[in-house]
Design a protein around this motif. Structure first.
Motif, PDB file in Angstrom:
ATOM      1  N   ASP A 176       0.712  -1.357   0.001  1.00 17.00           N
ATOM      2  CA  ASP A 176      -0.035   0.144  -0.051  1.00 17.00           C
ATOM      3  C   ASP A 176       0.793   1.395   0.036  1.00 17.00           C
ATOM      4  OD1 ASP A 176      -2.419  -1.475   0.190  1.00 17.00           O
ATOM      5  OD2 ASP A 176      -2.335  -1.682   2.427  1.00 17.00           O
ATOM      6  N   ALA A 177       2.048   1.350   0.795  1.00 16.82           N
ATOM      7  CA  ALA A 177       2.590   2.632   1.004  1.00 16.82           C
ATOM      8  C   ALA A 177       3.548   2.736  -0.076  1.00 16.82           C
ATOM      9  CB  ALA A 177       3.488   2.422   2.196  1.00 16.82           C
ATOM     10  N   ASP A 178       3.604   1.615  -1.100  1.00 21.41           N
ATOM     11  CA  ASP A 178       4.676   1.827  -2.171  1.00 21.41           C
ATOM     12  C   ASP A 178       3.941   2.227  -3.592  1.00 21.41           C
ATOM     13  OD1 ASP A 178       6.799   1.228  -0.597  1.00 21.41           O
ATOM     14  OD2 ASP A 178       6.558  -1.085  -0.980  1.00 21.41           O
ATOM     15  N   CYS A 179       2.760   2.372  -3.465  1.00 25.75           N
ATOM     16  CA  CYS A 179       1.959   2.952  -4.766  1.00 25.75           C
ATOM     17  C   CYS A 179       2.606   4.170  -5.006  1.00 25.75           C
ATOM     18  CB  CYS A 179       0.427   2.699  -4.394  1.00 25.75           C
ATOM     19  SG  CYS A 179      -0.043   1.257  -4.099  1.00 25.75           S
ATOM     20  N   TYR A 180       2.500   4.834  -6.045  1.00 30.25           N
ATOM     21  CA  TYR A 180       3.063   6.076  -6.135  1.00 30.25           C
ATOM     22  C   TYR A 180       2.083   7.184  -5.750  1.00 30.25           C
ATOM     23  CZ  TYR A 180       0.107   7.311 -10.520  1.00 30.25           C
ATOM     24  OH  TYR A 180      -0.655   7.446 -11.312  1.00 30.25           O
TER      25      TYR A 180
END
Length: 199
Positions: free
Chosen positions: A63-67
């Motif tokens: 989740d935190a790595d989506c742009y």
């Protein structure tokens, strides 16, 4: 989804969907991420809605790595709303925004697309999944193929089970491929295949 063809499940969490510790979460709107989006923009923030396909949604990453999440992490005064959805064409992005986000008071809307998203607009299906499409009708934009036909009825339960097993097998094989270095002992393969079959 009768309007869009398919949608994320709302308030959903799959802890290890893309591998150990690489989860997938949606909020109560079905938007990707752990943060709930209130009707009012939080004080001191600007809301940015990101529309797109699986690249925006963040296929394969946490989740935190989506742009869109990265934008909020870099600039906390930006509240990112991730409305990416795998397989969506520009028509579905537009219809989803109009239905579920037009009232979110975004200061900016970012549309991220690839060539295939344009191609998906010209058809009533994507990978055999029915979808709506848009057509200019005189001076108006008409939505066609709605309500979107259901893919799997009671008669199609066997096809749905085979599709789910196929997708689970693909996830298992991807986890096996990511194992570094590749295991010399192939005893790891059997549990992964068993997990895929039973998922």
């Amino acid at each position: 989804d009768a309007d869009l063809g398919w949608m994320n499940r709302r308030s959903f969490r799959a802890e290890n969907l893309y591998g150990k510790g690489v989860g997938f979460t949606t909020n109560s709107h079905g938007f990707r991420g752990t943060k709930e989006i209130a009707a009012e923009v939080p004080a001191g923030q600007r809301r940015i809605v990101f529309l797109g396909d699986s690249f925006t949604e963040g296929y394969g990453v946490a989740d935190a790595d989506c742009y869109p999440a990265a934008v909020s992490a870099i600039e906390p005064s930006f509240e990112a709303v991730n409305m990416g959805l795998g397989g969506f064409g520009l028509d579905q992005m537009f219809l989803w925004y109009r239905r579920d986000a037009a009232d979110l008071r975004a200061s900016t809307v970012v549309l991220a697309c690839i060539a295939h998203d344009f191609e998906r607009m010209g058809t009533d299906h994507f990978l055999h999944l029915p979808k709506p499409w848009l057509e200019v009708d005189g001076a108006t934009l008409a939505v066609r193929n709605v309500p979107v036909p259901k893919v799997f009825g009671e008669r199609d339960r066997g096809r749905l089970v085979r599709l789910a097993r196929s997708l689970a097998l693909g996830r298992a094989m991807e986890r096996l491929r990511r194992t570094k270095p590749p295991p010399e002992d192939r005893s790891l393969v059997a549990p992964l295949l068993e997990e895929a079959w039973l998922s």
